[in-house]
Design an enzyme around this catalytic site. Structure first.
Site, PDB file in Angstrom:
ATOM      1  N   MET A  30      82.428  63.235  75.804  1.00  0.00           N
ATOM      2  CA  MET A  30      82.300  62.173  76.811  1.00  0.00           C
ATOM      3  C   MET A  30      83.542  61.276  76.786  1.00  0.00           C
ATOM      4  O   MET A  30      83.528  60.173  77.328  1.00  0.00           O
ATOM      5  CB  MET A  30      81.023  61.370  76.574  1.00  0.00           C
ATOM      6  CG  MET A  30      79.778  62.249  76.719  1.00  0.00           C
ATOM      7  SD  MET A  30      78.298  61.329  77.135  1.00  0.00           S
ATOM      8  CE  MET A  30      78.134  60.291  75.717  1.00  0.00           C
ATOM      9  N   HIS A  34      88.607  60.444  69.646  1.00  0.00           N
ATOM     10  CA  HIS A  34      89.014  59.975  68.319  1.00  0.00           C
ATOM     11  C   HIS A  34      89.148  61.193  67.413  1.00  0.00           C
ATOM     12  O   HIS A  34      88.967  62.339  67.859  1.00  0.00           O
ATOM     13  CB  HIS A  34      88.002  58.958  67.785  1.00  0.00           C
ATOM     14  CG  HIS A  34      86.582  59.432  67.833  1.00  0.00           C
ATOM     15  ND1 HIS A  34      86.111  60.455  67.047  1.00  0.00           N
ATOM     16  CD2 HIS A  34      85.532  59.062  68.610  1.00  0.00           C
ATOM     17  CE1 HIS A  34      84.844  60.666  67.305  1.00  0.00           C
ATOM     18  NE2 HIS A  34      84.458  59.842  68.266  1.00  0.00           N
ATOM     19  N   HIS A  37      86.651  64.115  67.512  1.00  0.00           N
ATOM     20  CA  HIS A  37      86.851  65.078  68.597  1.00  0.00           C
ATOM     21  C   HIS A  37      88.071  65.969  68.305  1.00  0.00           C
ATOM     22  O   HIS A  37      88.038  67.178  68.541  1.00  0.00           O
ATOM     23  CB  HIS A  37      87.121  64.363  69.927  1.00  0.00           C
ATOM     24  CG  HIS A  37      86.024  63.462  70.388  1.00  0.00           C
ATOM     25  ND1 HIS A  37      86.170  62.096  70.464  1.00  0.00           N
ATOM     26  CD2 HIS A  37      84.759  63.723  70.821  1.00  0.00           C
ATOM     27  CE1 HIS A  37      85.057  61.552  70.931  1.00  0.00           C
ATOM     28  NE2 HIS A  37      84.177  62.514  71.149  1.00  0.00           N
ATOM     29  N   GLN A  61      71.963  61.775  80.594  1.00  0.00           N
ATOM     30  CA  GLN A  61      71.535  61.703  79.199  1.00  0.00           C
ATOM     31  C   GLN A  61      71.459  60.270  78.676  1.00  0.00           C
ATOM     32  O   GLN A  61      71.143  60.040  77.518  1.00  0.00           O
ATOM     33  CB  GLN A  61      72.437  62.555  78.302  1.00  0.00           C
ATOM     34  CG  GLN A  61      73.828  61.995  78.066  1.00  0.00           C
ATOM     35  CD  GLN A  61      74.679  62.985  77.281  1.00  0.00           C
ATOM     36  OE1 GLN A  61      75.033  64.050  77.786  1.00  0.00           O
ATOM     37  NE2 GLN A  61      75.000  62.655  76.037  1.00  0.00           N
ATOM     38  N   GLY A 147      79.809  68.459  66.724  1.00  0.00           N
ATOM     39  CA  GLY A 147      79.929  67.695  65.485  1.00  0.00           C
ATOM     40  C   GLY A 147      78.579  67.428  64.844  1.00  0.00           C
ATOM     41  O   GLY A 147      77.596  67.158  65.541  1.00  0.00           O
ATOM     42  N   GLN A 153      71.349  66.935  68.167  1.00  0.00           N
ATOM     43  CA  GLN A 153      71.936  67.579  69.356  1.00  0.00           C
ATOM     44  C   GLN A 153      72.353  69.020  69.024  1.00  0.00           C
ATOM     45  O   GLN A 153      72.157  69.941  69.826  1.00  0.00           O
ATOM     46  CB  GLN A 153      73.146  66.769  69.825  1.00  0.00           C
ATOM     47  CG  GLN A 153      73.945  67.431  70.930  1.00  0.00           C
ATOM     48  CD  GLN A 153      74.997  66.493  71.489  1.00  0.00           C
ATOM     49  OE1 GLN A 153      74.706  65.670  72.320  1.00  0.00           O
ATOM     50  NE2 GLN A 153      76.220  66.627  71.021  1.00  0.00           N
ATOM     51  N   SER A 185      83.043  57.048  66.280  1.00  0.00           N
ATOM     52  CA  SER A 185      82.243  57.187  67.491  1.00  0.00           C
ATOM     53  C   SER A 185      82.951  56.447  68.613  1.00  0.00           C
ATOM     54  O   SER A 185      83.580  55.406  68.380  1.00  0.00           O
ATOM     55  CB  SER A 185      80.864  56.544  67.253  1.00  0.00           C
ATOM     56  OG  SER A 185      80.224  56.300  68.484  1.00  0.00           O
ATOM     57  N   SER A 186      82.856  56.969  69.828  1.00  0.00           N
ATOM     58  CA  SER A 186      83.475  56.300  70.968  1.00  0.00           C
ATOM     59  C   SER A 186      82.884  54.904  71.130  1.00  0.00           C
ATOM     60  O   SER A 186      83.570  53.974  71.548  1.00  0.00           O
ATOM     61  CB  SER A 186      83.236  57.112  72.240  1.00  0.00           C
ATOM     62  OG  SER A 186      83.701  58.428  72.038  1.00  0.00           O
TER      63      SER A 186
HETATM   64  P1  AMP Z   1      80.747  62.715  72.350  1.00  0.00           P
HETATM   65  O1  AMP Z   1      82.047  62.517  73.063  1.00  0.00           O
HETATM   66  O2  AMP Z   1      80.302  61.524  71.558  1.00  0.00           O
HETATM   67  O3  AMP Z   1      79.675  63.296  73.231  1.00  0.00           O
HETATM   68  O4  AMP Z   1      81.043  63.822  71.244  1.00  0.00           O
HETATM   69  C1  AMP Z   1      81.574  65.083  71.569  1.00  0.00           C
HETATM   70  C2  AMP Z   1      81.463  65.978  70.375  1.00  0.00           C
HETATM   71  O5  AMP Z   1      82.209  65.411  69.289  1.00  0.00           O
HETATM   72  C3  AMP Z   1      80.022  66.125  69.893  1.00  0.00           C
HETATM   73  O6  AMP Z   1      79.797  67.457  69.479  1.00  0.00           O
HETATM   74  C4  AMP Z   1      79.959  65.166  68.733  1.00  0.00           C
HETATM   75  O7  AMP Z   1      78.987  65.501  67.766  1.00  0.00           O
HETATM   76  C5  AMP Z   1      81.364  65.294  68.167  1.00  0.00           C
HETATM   77  N1  AMP Z   1      81.689  64.093  67.393  1.00  0.00           N
HETATM   78  C6  AMP Z   1      81.602  62.807  67.803  1.00  0.00           C
HETATM   79  N2  AMP Z   1      81.934  61.973  66.788  1.00  0.00           N
HETATM   80  C7  AMP Z   1      82.225  62.749  65.724  1.00  0.00           C
HETATM   81  C8  AMP Z   1      82.634  62.488  64.369  1.00  0.00           C
HETATM   82  N3  AMP Z   1      82.803  61.253  63.922  1.00  0.00           N
HETATM   83  N4  AMP Z   1      82.842  63.535  63.569  1.00  0.00           N
HETATM   84  C9  AMP Z   1      82.662  64.814  64.005  1.00  0.00           C
HETATM   85  N5  AMP Z   1      82.292  65.124  65.270  1.00  0.00           N
HETATM   86  C10 AMP Z   1      82.070  64.119  66.108  1.00  0.00           C
END
Ligand code: AMP
Length: 284
Positions: A30, A34, A37, A61, A147, A153, A185-186
């Site tokens: 999304m 960082h 990702h 979501q 992740g 998820q 986390s974003s």
């Molecule tokens: P998101 O952009 O938050 O939807 O995350 C995209 C993907 O990156 C998902 O599979 C998350 O689980 C993974 N992700 C987000 N934060 C982390 C983190 N700190 N460490 C590892 N994977 C991550």
């Protein structure tokens, strides 16, 4: 790197690459990228001929409209980061491109969605399953990277892949953390400096629980963790669970278990954060 906004274009490109025998790795995100990702993107670039990242803040979501509105959107910075890890394609659609009509489709994941994130965020996993299915159809990856940060998820997507016979491998990578232990986390972008220090205590709570897991009964550990977090006024705990890492169902004890998932969700200010830790019970 090519930036593609149209579903028809990404479909054409992916089909041509598949036909020419290229292996496609896919990292759905999304945005507000960082190191968590980037770890997934680097792994994909290493394992595959072509790496595709999607950035889409998926409205279906979000059970909280304010969270959707305030979700960080940093596409220019993201594009620079994606280039730095040799990503080949960025799929960056608008919501109208993905949702051409209101979707009425309902997924059911049984017990898996009745706990933790499923229980506390009604409709969340339905939205996740909808967008992940659409993206898998558009991109047709050989491998998709997720992740452990979003442990439930991962379990939902694994069940989705199995139930709908998606022909791809799911790869899961560990959580990347700040030096303080705070899971990247974003949404951390919405925390003040002080709130970030406080949010790191969620990891401290997980470490505390991990230290007790072989020593104390599950209920006592839960009570101690809850008491610890309740003592920090800026943290509002939503849940702390000790669960089976595959089914995510709560464990009453860990006697016959090899591994446990310690899972937490809490609010720091107006930001909702989740984190988890897998503990191997055989390691003493
Ligand atoms: P998101 O952009 O938050 O939807 O995350 C995209 C993907 O990156 C998902 O599979 C998350 O689980 C993974 N992700 C987000 N934060 C982390 C983190 N700190 N460490 C590892 N994977 C991550």
């Amino acid at each position: 790197m090519e930036v593609i906004k149209q579903v028809s274009t990404i479909r054409e490109k992916m089909q041509a690459l598949r036909c020419s025998g290229k292996r496609i790795g896919f990292v759905p995100t999304m945005g507000a990228l960082h190191e968590g990702h980037l770890q997934l993107l680097r792994a994909s670039a290493q394992d595959n001929d072509i790496t595709v990242c999607s950035i889409f803040v998926n409205p279906t979501q979000f059970n909280n409209p304010e969270d959707y509105k305030l979700y960080p959107r940093t596409s220019e910075q993201d594009i620079a980061l994606l280039k730095s890890v040799n990503c080949d394609f960025l799929f960056l659609p608008d919501a109208e491109e993905v949702y051409t009509q209101q979707t009425l489709l309902q997924f059911s994941f049984g017990a898996l969605e009745q706990v933790m994130e499923g229980e506390h965020r009604p409709g969340h996993f339905n939205g996740v399953a909808t967008i992940v299915s659409k993206l898998f159809h558009y991109i047709t990856p050989h491998k998709a990277y997720f992740g452990q940060k979003d442990l439930q998820q991962v379990a939902i997507v694994r069940q989705l892949i199995q139930a709908l016979s998606f022909n791809l491998d799911l790869v899961c990578y560990p959580t990347v953390r700040e030096e303080s232990g705070l899971a990247m986390s974003s949404r951390n972008k919405r925390l003040t400096y002080e709130q970030r220090q406080i949010a790191a205590k969620l990891y401290k709570a997980l470490q505390m629980a991990a230290g007790m897991i072989n020593v104390k009964p599950v209920q006592s550990i839960k009570q101690e963790v809850e008491a610890y977090l309740q003592s920090i006024s800026q943290i509002e705990l939503e849940y702390f669970e000790i669960a089976d890492p595959n089914t995510l169902q709560p464990l009453q004890d860990v006697i016959a278990t090899n591994e446990a998932a310690l899972c937490i969700a809490a609010h720091v200010g107006s930001v909702r954060l989740i984190d988890n830790m897998l503990v191997n019970l055989k390691e003493g």
